[in-house]
Design a protein around this motif. Sequence first.
Motif, PDB file in Angstrom:
ATOM      1  N   CYS A   5       0.800  -1.221   0.000  1.00  0.00           N
ATOM      2  CA  CYS A   5       0.000   0.000   0.000  1.00  0.00           C
ATOM      3  C   CYS A   5       0.834   1.272   0.000  1.00  0.00           C
ATOM      4  CB  CYS A   5      -0.907   0.030   1.224  1.00  0.00           C
ATOM      5  SG  CYS A   5      -2.102  -1.295   1.227  1.00  0.00           S
ATOM      6  N   ALA A   6       2.111   1.154   0.146  1.00  0.00           N
ATOM      7  CA  ALA A   6       2.947   2.331   0.331  1.00  0.00           C
ATOM      8  C   ALA A   6       3.434   2.914  -0.988  1.00  0.00           C
ATOM      9  CB  ALA A   6       4.151   1.980   1.198  1.00  0.00           C
ATOM     10  N   GLY A   7       2.886   4.036  -1.347  1.00  0.00           N
ATOM     11  CA  GLY A   7       3.386   4.786  -2.485  1.00  0.00           C
ATOM     12  C   GLY A   7       3.350   4.055  -3.810  1.00  0.00           C
ATOM     13  N   GLN A   8       2.411   3.169  -3.981  1.00  0.00           N
ATOM     14  CA  GLN A   8       2.327   2.419  -5.224  1.00  0.00           C
ATOM     15  C   GLN A   8       1.019   2.738  -5.918  1.00  0.00           C
ATOM     16  OE1 GLN A   8       3.666  -1.690  -5.111  1.00  0.00           O
ATOM     17  NE2 GLN A   8       3.764  -1.447  -2.896  1.00  0.00           N
ATOM     18  N   SER A   9       1.127   3.242  -7.112  1.00  0.00           N
ATOM     19  CA  SER A   9      -0.087   3.597  -7.843  1.00  0.00           C
ATOM     20  C   SER A   9      -0.822   2.365  -8.355  1.00  0.00           C
ATOM     21  CB  SER A   9       0.253   4.522  -9.006  1.00  0.00           C
ATOM     22  OG  SER A   9       1.168   3.885  -9.880  1.00  0.00           O
ATOM     23  N   ASN A  10      -0.117   1.243  -8.509  1.00  0.00           N
ATOM     24  CA  ASN A  10      -0.774   0.049  -9.047  1.00  0.00           C
ATOM     25  C   ASN A  10      -1.463  -0.787  -7.971  1.00  0.00           C
ATOM     26  OD1 ASN A  10       1.763  -0.594  -8.065  1.00  0.00           O
ATOM     27  ND2 ASN A  10       2.026  -2.335  -9.399  1.00  0.00           N
ATOM     28  N   PHE A  11      -1.370  -0.404  -6.714  1.00  0.00           N
ATOM     29  CA  PHE A  11      -2.075  -1.092  -5.646  1.00  0.00           C
ATOM     30  C   PHE A  11      -2.871  -0.067  -4.858  1.00  0.00           C
ATOM     31  CE2 PHE A  11       1.270  -4.280  -6.225  1.00  0.00           C
ATOM     32  CZ  PHE A  11       0.490  -5.413  -6.289  1.00  0.00           C
ATOM     33  N   ALA A  12      -4.147  -0.042  -5.101  1.00  0.00           N
ATOM     34  CA  ALA A  12      -5.019   0.875  -4.383  1.00  0.00           C
ATOM     35  C   ALA A  12      -5.554   0.145  -3.162  1.00  0.00           C
ATOM     36  CB  ALA A  12      -6.156   1.337  -5.281  1.00  0.00           C
ATOM     37  N   CYS A  13      -5.094   0.517  -2.011  1.00  0.00           N
ATOM     38  CA  CYS A  13      -5.551  -0.122  -0.787  1.00  0.00           C
ATOM     39  C   CYS A  13      -6.754   0.629  -0.249  1.00  0.00           C
ATOM     40  CB  CYS A  13      -4.435  -0.144   0.244  1.00  0.00           C
ATOM     41  SG  CYS A  13      -3.094  -1.215  -0.269  1.00  0.00           S
ATOM     42  N   ALA A  14      -7.842  -0.069  -0.172  1.00  0.00           N
ATOM     43  CA  ALA A  14      -9.105   0.533   0.248  1.00  0.00           C
ATOM     44  C   ALA A  14      -9.054   0.891   1.731  1.00  0.00           C
ATOM     45  CB  ALA A  14     -10.245  -0.429  -0.016  1.00  0.00           C
ATOM     46  N   PRO A  15      -9.741   1.962   2.099  1.00  0.00           N
ATOM     47  CA  PRO A  15      -9.853   2.296   3.515  1.00  0.00           C
ATOM     48  C   PRO A  15     -10.734   1.280   4.227  1.00  0.00           C
ATOM     49  CG  PRO A  15     -11.217   3.761   2.204  1.00  0.00           C
ATOM     50  CD  PRO A  15     -10.444   2.913   1.236  1.00  0.00           C
ATOM     51  N   LEU A  16     -10.635   1.253   5.529  1.00  0.00           N
ATOM     52  CA  LEU A  16     -11.395   0.303   6.336  1.00  0.00           C
ATOM     53  C   LEU A  16     -12.895   0.414   6.083  1.00  0.00           C
ATOM     54  CD1 LEU A  16     -11.081  -1.880   8.511  1.00  0.00           C
ATOM     55  CD2 LEU A  16     -11.276  -0.069  10.217  1.00  0.00           C
ATOM     56  N   ARG A  17     -13.396   1.612   5.878  1.00  0.00           N
ATOM     57  CA  ARG A  17     -14.839   1.813   5.666  1.00  0.00           C
ATOM     58  C   ARG A  17     -15.332   1.084   4.414  1.00  0.00           C
ATOM     59  NH1 ARG A  17     -12.435   6.480   4.404  1.00  0.00           N
ATOM     60  NH2 ARG A  17     -12.715   7.268   2.283  1.00  0.00           N
ATOM     61  N   ALA A  18     -14.450   0.836   3.444  1.00  0.00           N
ATOM     62  CA  ALA A  18     -14.856   0.146   2.217  1.00  0.00           C
ATOM     63  C   ALA A  18     -15.230  -1.310   2.481  1.00  0.00           C
ATOM     64  CB  ALA A  18     -13.748   0.223   1.182  1.00  0.00           C
ATOM     65  N   TYR A  19     -14.756  -1.865   3.594  1.00  0.00           N
ATOM     66  CA  TYR A  19     -15.063  -3.254   3.919  1.00  0.00           C
ATOM     67  C   TYR A  19     -16.420  -3.404   4.615  1.00  0.00           C
ATOM     68  CZ  TYR A  19     -10.395  -4.720   2.595  1.00  0.00           C
ATOM     69  OH  TYR A  19      -9.274  -5.002   1.877  1.00  0.00           O
ATOM     70  N   ALA A  20     -17.003  -2.303   5.053  1.00  0.00           N
ATOM     71  CA  ALA A  20     -18.277  -2.371   5.783  1.00  0.00           C
ATOM     72  C   ALA A  20     -19.388  -2.981   4.926  1.00  0.00           C
ATOM     73  CB  ALA A  20     -18.682  -0.980   6.275  1.00  0.00           C
ATOM     74  N   LYS A  21     -19.473  -2.592   3.671  1.00  0.00           N
ATOM     75  CA  LYS A  21     -20.547  -3.097   2.812  1.00  0.00           C
ATOM     76  C   LYS A  21     -20.426  -4.603   2.560  1.00  0.00           C
ATOM     77  CE  LYS A  21     -22.952  -2.121  -1.514  1.00  0.00           C
ATOM     78  NZ  LYS A  21     -23.018  -1.248  -2.695  1.00  0.00           N
ATOM     79  N   PRO A  22     -19.244  -5.120   2.138  1.00  0.00           N
ATOM     80  CA  PRO A  22     -19.167  -6.576   1.964  1.00  0.00           C
ATOM     81  C   PRO A  22     -19.356  -7.345   3.272  1.00  0.00           C
ATOM     82  CG  PRO A  22     -17.051  -5.565   1.441  1.00  0.00           C
ATOM     83  CD  PRO A  22     -18.034  -4.461   1.662  1.00  0.00           C
ATOM     84  N   LEU A  23     -18.903  -6.790   4.386  1.00  0.00           N
ATOM     85  CA  LEU A  23     -19.100  -7.468   5.662  1.00  0.00           C
ATOM     86  C   LEU A  23     -20.583  -7.491   6.044  1.00  0.00           C
ATOM     87  CD1 LEU A  23     -16.009  -6.160   7.640  1.00  0.00           C
ATOM     88  CD2 LEU A  23     -16.439  -8.512   6.896  1.00  0.00           C
ATOM     89  N   ALA A  24     -21.300  -6.425   5.756  1.00  0.00           N
ATOM     90  CA  ALA A  24     -22.744  -6.406   6.025  1.00  0.00           C
ATOM     91  C   ALA A  24     -23.454  -7.449   5.160  1.00  0.00           C
ATOM     92  CB  ALA A  24     -23.311  -5.010   5.765  1.00  0.00           C
ATOM     93  N   LYS A  25     -22.997  -7.604   3.938  1.00  0.00           N
ATOM     94  CA  LYS A  25     -23.590  -8.612   3.052  1.00  0.00           C
ATOM     95  C   LYS A  25     -23.321 -10.024   3.580  1.00  0.00           C
ATOM     96  CE  LYS A  25     -24.128  -9.818  -1.749  1.00  0.00           C
ATOM     97  NZ  LYS A  25     -23.884  -9.434  -3.133  1.00  0.00           N
ATOM     98  N   VAL A  26     -22.109 -10.259   4.050  1.00  0.00           N
ATOM     99  CA  VAL A  26     -21.773 -11.562   4.648  1.00  0.00           C
ATOM    100  C   VAL A  26     -22.649 -11.819   5.862  1.00  0.00           C
ATOM    101  CG1 VAL A  26     -19.974 -12.797   5.926  1.00  0.00           C
ATOM    102  CG2 VAL A  26     -19.417 -11.687   3.764  1.00  0.00           C
ATOM    103  N   ARG A  27     -22.837 -10.800   6.700  1.00  0.00           N
ATOM    104  CA  ARG A  27     -23.677 -10.960   7.881  1.00  0.00           C
ATOM    105  C   ARG A  27     -25.116 -11.284   7.481  1.00  0.00           C
ATOM    106  NH1 ARG A  27     -23.273  -6.770  12.489  1.00  0.00           N
ATOM    107  NH2 ARG A  27     -23.541  -5.326  10.778  1.00  0.00           N
ATOM    108  N   ALA A  28     -25.622 -10.620   6.440  1.00  0.00           N
ATOM    109  CA  ALA A  28     -26.989 -10.876   5.984  1.00  0.00           C
ATOM    110  C   ALA A  28     -27.133 -12.296   5.427  1.00  0.00           C
ATOM    111  CB  ALA A  28     -27.387  -9.852   4.928  1.00  0.00           C
ATOM    112  N   LEU A  29     -26.110 -12.774   4.744  1.00  0.00           N
ATOM    113  CA  LEU A  29     -26.169 -14.106   4.129  1.00  0.00           C
ATOM    114  C   LEU A  29     -25.922 -15.240   5.123  1.00  0.00           C
ATOM    115  CD1 LEU A  29     -24.241 -13.442   0.796  1.00  0.00           C
ATOM    116  CD2 LEU A  29     -26.656 -14.025   1.030  1.00  0.00           C
ATOM    117  N   TYR A  30     -24.979 -15.036   6.054  1.00  0.00           N
ATOM    118  CA  TYR A  30     -24.533 -16.126   6.925  1.00  0.00           C
ATOM    119  C   TYR A  30     -24.790 -15.893   8.404  1.00  0.00           C
ATOM    120  CZ  TYR A  30     -22.231 -17.454   2.633  1.00  0.00           C
ATOM    121  OH  TYR A  30     -21.979 -17.792   1.334  1.00  0.00           O
ATOM    122  N   GLY A  31     -25.255 -14.705   8.756  1.00  0.00           N
ATOM    123  CA  GLY A  31     -25.568 -14.431  10.145  1.00  0.00           C
ATOM    124  C   GLY A  31     -24.371 -14.114  11.016  1.00  0.00           C
TER     125      GLY A  31
END
Length: 162
Positions: A6-32
């Motif tokens: 994630c350090a100073g590399q344009s070819n690796f865009a590291c998402a902020p922690l908030r970006a994981y909230a949506k997929p985690l909410a989907k996992v919670r909805a699917l699997y509890g």
Amino acid sequence: RRGDKCAGQSNFACAPLRAYAKPLAKVRALYGSCSVLLATDSQDIVDELHQPHGPLFDFHITFLTFDRTEYAARACEPMPTCQWIEFRRDNLGTDTTDMGFSVAADLHLLRQGDVFVGQFDSAIGRLAWLKMTSRSGVIPPFFHFQDDPLRLHYHPWRRGYA
């Protein structure tokens, strides 16, 4: 883990922690599930987790406590290889003795998971998912999190793009 990618590399865009909230909410909805096993070598991520009403405040987060100061990304040349663990001691003067142990400990933590939300273009991500598979005896569901459209089609079973 964010590590050196994630350090100073344009070819690796590291998402902020908030970006994981949506997929985690989907996992919670699917699997509890509402528990998250988190592997990170970023103190910034840990600090963000401790903020009141942070992006994952409604999840139970488990992560290992260790000193992450030596793991912080630093500018050096040539990027990114100068930051890889095998070159950090020579290029940055960083004591890498504990880095391997923290990776092994994070993998041990992640193997206890039932669903994987992470990146398969990360060696740690692939190993964690394989350890989950080995522990459970079944192929665990996964969400390959990738916010870069050029790398969205990365296939978990081989090293390369689909």
